[in-house]
Scaffold this active site. Structure first.
Site, PDB file in Angstrom:
ATOM      1  N   SER A 205       3.784   7.721  -0.517  1.00 20.06           N
ATOM      2  CA  SER A 205       3.773   8.320   0.821  1.00 20.06           C
ATOM      3  C   SER A 205       4.834   7.702   1.711  1.00 20.06           C
ATOM      4  CB  SER A 205       2.390   8.107   1.451  1.00 20.06           C
ATOM      5  OG  SER A 205       2.403   8.416   2.829  1.00 20.06           O
TER       6      SER A 205
ATOM      7  N   TYR B 295      -4.141   2.890   4.873  1.00 15.80           N
ATOM      8  CA  TYR B 295      -3.660   3.903   3.934  1.00 15.80           C
ATOM      9  C   TYR B 295      -2.240   3.574   3.465  1.00 15.80           C
ATOM     10  CZ  TYR B 295      -1.395   8.186   2.388  1.00 15.80           C
ATOM     11  OH  TYR B 295      -0.662   9.086   1.681  1.00 15.80           O
TER      12      TYR B 295
ATOM     13  N   LYS C  54      -0.800   2.264  -0.404  1.00 18.66           N
ATOM     14  CA  LYS C  54       0.255   2.952  -1.159  1.00 18.66           C
ATOM     15  C   LYS C  54       1.400   1.989  -1.490  1.00 18.66           C
ATOM     16  CE  LYS C  54      -1.228   7.209  -1.666  1.00 18.66           C
ATOM     17  NZ  LYS C  54      -1.403   7.797  -3.005  1.00 18.66           N
TER      18      LYS C  54
END
Length: 276
Positions: free
Chosen positions: A69, A93, A97
């Site tokens: 991402s 988040y 990643k």
């Protein structure tokens, strides 16, 4: 259908099938949720990936394509982001990643496990043929949220109108889901045709649109009026994220077929309408 945290079930799966490469999409992606429940994200995104890599190593499967991402970059230091831009994620988040990408790098160094990490910017659109309906249960992206509010005739909230951007709203780079799919096919081909290697690519169109520009495009494309209201900023939203994706174009020969925001809006609307 198994939980990657279940190492036994995962091991059994690899025993039953001859696997050439793994495509790893099984991640949670909601920034807001990650701030409230970081435990879910560290378990599902990071620990599950560790389980997966361990089972791959046990069964001598040495190629993996990872869904990453743009959230790994954090606050941008340049107008567009190249692959080597500093990775300083600002929420759980994005951190999970980036941790997974570092994990992949370490496994490549230690075991020659080849990987390709594809860093999506804002996935948008839908099936261009209008046959696959919209299925996301809890959308968190701007375009589907706005379209659903339009469909249900309820107000749509703009979170933050005081960012240091041209109109005060966040700027993002939108990339069509079919173009993302094509990038994955090209990346798998590269993995399978290469003896070994490690690659990371940014996937976007290199064009930034503000929230207000996206909402105006929705209204103009569909000839419908949104009910808009202003809200406070959300934690974890950088002012701008725009890709510099020339490396994917050069290495993978990836060329987006649906670069225009109007196409993404129309295809997303078709998908939502067909899900009724």
């Amino acid at each position: 259908q198994i939980d990657l945290l279940d190492a036994g079930a995962l091991d059994s799966l690899f025993q039953q099938h001859a696997i050439d490469a793994v495509v790893h999409f099984a991640g949670f992606i909601d920034v807001g949720e990650s701030l409230i429940r970081p435990d879910l994200y560290y378990k599902n995104n990071f620990i599950a990936t560790l389980h997966l890599l361990e089972v791959m190593r046990k069964h001598n499967v040495r190629k993996i394509l990872f869904s990453s991402s743009a959230a790994i970059f954090g606050l941008p230091e340049t107008p567009t982001l190249k692959e080597e831009h500093p990775r300083q994620p600002i929420h759980p988040y994005g951190r999970t990643k980036w941790m997974c990408e570092q994990l992949l790098q370490d496994y490549y160094r230690a075991d020659q496990m080849s990987f390709c990490a594809l860093r999506y910017f804002n996935a948008a659109g839908g099936d261009s043929a209008g046959q696959i309906p919209y299925r996301q249960r809890r959308p968190s992206n701007l375009i589907p949220l706005a379209l659903l509010s339009l469909q249900q005739q309820r107000p749509f909230t703009i979170f933050g109108t005081d960012y240091p951007t041209k109109d005060g709203t966040c700027i993002r780079d939108y990339v069509h889901v079919e173009d993302l799919a094509q990038a994955h096919l090209l990346a798998i081909k590269k993995l399978l045709e290469s003896e070994k290697g490690s690659w990371s690519y940014n996937l976007g169109n290199g064009a930034g649109y503000s929230v207000l520009e996206v909402l105006r495009t929705i209204e103009e494309t569909l000839s419908k009026k949104l009910l808009l209201q202003k809200g406070a900023r959300r934690e974890g939203d950088p002012p701008q994220l725009v890709a510099e994706a020339s490396l994917a174009e050069r290495d993978l020969l990836w060329r987006p077929q649906y670069p225009h925001l109007e196409q993404m809006v129309l295809h997303a609307w078709q998908a939502i309408q067909s899900s009724l």
